[in-house]
Design a protein around this motif. Structure first.
Motif, PDB file in Angstrom:
ATOM      1  N   LEU A 113       0.837  -1.197   0.000  1.00  0.00           N
ATOM      2  CA  LEU A 113       0.000   0.000   0.000  1.00  0.00           C
ATOM      3  C   LEU A 113       0.869   1.244   0.000  1.00  0.00           C
ATOM      4  N   LEU A 114       0.633   2.123  -0.966  1.00  0.00           N
ATOM      5  CA  LEU A 114       1.289   3.418  -1.028  1.00  0.00           C
ATOM      6  C   LEU A 114       0.216   4.474  -0.805  1.00  0.00           C
ATOM      7  N   ALA A 115       0.324   5.190   0.289  1.00  0.00           N
ATOM      8  CA  ALA A 115      -0.639   6.239   0.623  1.00  0.00           C
ATOM      9  C   ALA A 115      -0.038   7.591   0.269  1.00  0.00           C
ATOM     10  N   THR A 116      -0.866   8.481  -0.198  1.00  0.00           N
ATOM     11  CA  THR A 116      -0.399   9.822  -0.533  1.00  0.00           C
ATOM     12  C   THR A 116      -0.821  10.789   0.559  1.00  0.00           C
ATOM     13  N   LYS A 117       0.065  11.695   0.894  1.00  0.00           N
ATOM     14  CA  LYS A 117      -0.225  12.682   1.938  1.00  0.00           C
ATOM     15  C   LYS A 117      -0.467  14.038   1.287  1.00  0.00           C
ATOM     16  N   LEU A 118      -1.698  14.506   1.427  1.00  0.00           N
ATOM     17  CA  LEU A 118      -2.042  15.815   0.904  1.00  0.00           C
ATOM     18  C   LEU A 118      -1.963  16.884   1.983  1.00  0.00           C
ATOM     19  N   ASN A 119      -2.176  16.456   3.233  1.00  0.00           N
ATOM     20  CA  ASN A 119      -2.136  17.375   4.369  1.00  0.00           C
ATOM     21  C   ASN A 119      -1.950  16.555   5.645  1.00  0.00           C
ATOM     22  N   SER A 120      -1.803  17.230   6.772  1.00  0.00           N
ATOM     23  CA  SER A 120      -1.562  16.518   8.027  1.00  0.00           C
ATOM     24  C   SER A 120      -2.836  15.949   8.645  1.00  0.00           C
ATOM     25  N   TYR A 121      -3.972  16.248   8.076  1.00  0.00           N
ATOM     26  CA  TYR A 121      -5.248  15.781   8.594  1.00  0.00           C
ATOM     27  C   TYR A 121      -5.367  14.256   8.554  1.00  0.00           C
ATOM     28  N   THR A 122      -4.594  13.609   7.707  1.00  0.00           N
ATOM     29  CA  THR A 122      -4.667  12.149   7.565  1.00  0.00           C
ATOM     30  C   THR A 122      -3.618  11.407   8.393  1.00  0.00           C
ATOM     31  N   ASP A 123      -2.801  12.096   9.174  1.00  0.00           N
ATOM     32  CA  ASP A 123      -1.695  11.457   9.896  1.00  0.00           C
ATOM     33  C   ASP A 123      -2.130  10.311  10.805  1.00  0.00           C
ATOM     34  N   ILE A 124      -3.139  10.515  11.637  1.00  0.00           N
ATOM     35  CA  ILE A 124      -3.596   9.460  12.551  1.00  0.00           C
ATOM     36  C   ILE A 124      -4.116   8.266  11.757  1.00  0.00           C
ATOM     37  N   PHE A 125      -4.845   8.545  10.710  1.00  0.00           N
ATOM     38  CA  PHE A 125      -5.361   7.488   9.844  1.00  0.00           C
ATOM     39  C   PHE A 125      -4.218   6.688   9.222  1.00  0.00           C
ATOM     40  N   TYR A 126      -3.216   7.377   8.713  1.00  0.00           N
ATOM     41  CA  TYR A 126      -2.095   6.673   8.087  1.00  0.00           C
ATOM     42  C   TYR A 126      -1.268   5.893   9.103  1.00  0.00           C
ATOM     43  N   ASN A 127      -1.241   6.347  10.352  1.00  0.00           N
ATOM     44  CA  ASN A 127      -0.582   5.554  11.396  1.00  0.00           C
ATOM     45  C   ASN A 127      -1.300   4.224  11.579  1.00  0.00           C
TER      46      ASN A 127
ATOM     47  N   GLY B 240       6.698  -3.605  10.784  1.00  0.00           N
ATOM     48  CA  GLY B 240       8.059  -3.382  10.308  1.00  0.00           C
ATOM     49  C   GLY B 240       8.136  -2.427   9.135  1.00  0.00           C
ATOM     50  N   GLY B 241       6.992  -1.987   8.634  1.00  0.00           N
ATOM     51  CA  GLY B 241       6.979  -1.042   7.527  1.00  0.00           C
ATOM     52  C   GLY B 241       7.076  -1.665   6.146  1.00  0.00           C
ATOM     53  N   ASP B 242       7.340  -2.971   6.078  1.00  0.00           N
ATOM     54  CA  ASP B 242       7.436  -3.622   4.771  1.00  0.00           C
ATOM     55  C   ASP B 242       6.077  -3.613   4.073  1.00  0.00           C
ATOM     56  N   GLY B 243       6.046  -3.087   2.869  1.00  0.00           N
ATOM     57  CA  GLY B 243       4.825  -3.080   2.085  1.00  0.00           C
ATOM     58  C   GLY B 243       3.974  -1.844   2.256  1.00  0.00           C
ATOM     59  N   PHE B 244       4.422  -0.883   3.070  1.00  0.00           N
ATOM     60  CA  PHE B 244       3.627   0.330   3.273  1.00  0.00           C
ATOM     61  C   PHE B 244       4.519   1.557   3.197  1.00  0.00           C
ATOM     62  N   GLY B 245       4.001   2.589   2.576  1.00  0.00           N
ATOM     63  CA  GLY B 245       4.722   3.842   2.519  1.00  0.00           C
ATOM     64  C   GLY B 245       3.771   5.010   2.360  1.00  0.00           C
ATOM     65  N   VAL B 246       4.212   6.172   2.810  1.00  0.00           N
ATOM     66  CA  VAL B 246       3.438   7.402   2.650  1.00  0.00           C
ATOM     67  C   VAL B 246       4.290   8.360   1.827  1.00  0.00           C
TER      68      VAL B 246
ATOM     69  N   HIS C 226       5.691  15.159  -9.634  1.00  0.00           N
ATOM     70  CA  HIS C 226       6.885  14.516 -10.178  1.00  0.00           C
ATOM     71  C   HIS C 226       7.494  13.527  -9.173  1.00  0.00           C
ATOM     72  N   LYS C 227       7.438  13.850  -7.885  1.00  0.00           N
ATOM     73  CA  LYS C 227       7.971  12.927  -6.873  1.00  0.00           C
ATOM     74  C   LYS C 227       7.086  11.692  -6.751  1.00  0.00           C
ATOM     75  N   PHE C 228       5.790  11.880  -6.913  1.00  0.00           N
ATOM     76  CA  PHE C 228       4.868  10.753  -6.875  1.00  0.00           C
ATOM     77  C   PHE C 228       5.169   9.793  -8.028  1.00  0.00           C
ATOM     78  N   LYS C 229       5.332  10.358  -9.214  1.00  0.00           N
ATOM     79  CA  LYS C 229       5.637   9.541 -10.380  1.00  0.00           C
ATOM     80  C   LYS C 229       6.974   8.827 -10.205  1.00  0.00           C
ATOM     81  N   ALA C 230       7.974   9.532  -9.707  1.00  0.00           N
ATOM     82  CA  ALA C 230       9.288   8.924  -9.495  1.00  0.00           C
ATOM     83  C   ALA C 230       9.200   7.777  -8.489  1.00  0.00           C
ATOM     84  N   ALA C 231       8.407   7.958  -7.445  1.00  0.00           N
ATOM     85  CA  ALA C 231       8.258   6.898  -6.440  1.00  0.00           C
ATOM     86  C   ALA C 231       7.574   5.678  -7.035  1.00  0.00           C
ATOM     87  N   ILE C 232       6.541   5.891  -7.842  1.00  0.00           N
ATOM     88  CA  ILE C 232       5.833   4.776  -8.483  1.00  0.00           C
ATOM     89  C   ILE C 232       6.778   4.041  -9.419  1.00  0.00           C
TER      90      ILE C 232
END
Length: 150
Positions: free
Chosen positions: A61-75, A83-89, A97-103
């Motif tokens: 799962l790759l989650a995108t962060k648009l603002n800090s309002y989603t921080d608790i949810f993404y936690n 261990g963080g394997d398989g998940f990133g924000v 451009h950074k989103f595309k580079a990450a994908i």
């Protein structure tokens, strides 16, 4: 997502949200009509569903962060990937451009891990001598041209 037919070795879901799911705002009720986290048509808590997606289907799962309002949810999302394997924000405040580079980077690493699990991506060369990173850049440019032409 659990009803999708997940096939293949690379399984990635990209999650884009400008607000947390019900019950994960961290602000009590705060405008959330369903602060317990379940919508009227929902029977299974979201963490359970995400855990199944990760563990039963093997979906990263790759989650995108648009603002800090989603921080608790993404936690909460991160807790489903110990261990963080398989998940990133990935923050989108720096631009698409950074989103595309990450994908593209994630896809390149996934392909490399399938064809050469112990190789270093920067040093891998294709049959004609180009490196994997330059091949990825070429594919990315081709994709961009295709999208611009459409």
């Amino acid at each position: 997502a659990l009803r999708l037919e997940w096939r293949g070795d690379v399984r990635v879901a990209v999650f884009i949200a400008d607000a947390p799911a019900h019950g994960y705002s961290g602000q009590g009720r705060g405008g959330d009509d369903f602060p317990a986290g379940l919508c009227p048509d929902q029977r299974t808590p979201l963490p359970t569903l995400l855990g199944r997606l990760a563990n039963e289907q093997g979906v990263d799962l790759l989650a995108t962060k648009l603002n800090s309002y989603t921080d608790i949810f993404y936690n909460m999302l991160a807790e489903q990937y110990p261990g963080g394997d398989g998940f990133g924000v990935l923050s989108l405040t720096d631009g698409a451009h950074k989103f595309k580079a990450a994908i593209m980077g994630a896809l390149s690493e996934a392909v490399l891990s399938l064809i050469a699990p112990s190789a270093d991506a920067a040093g891998v060369q294709t049959y004609d001598g180009t490196t994997l990173s330059s091949l990825t850049a070429t594919l990315s440019a081709s994709l961009r041209e295709s999208l611009d032409a459409a």
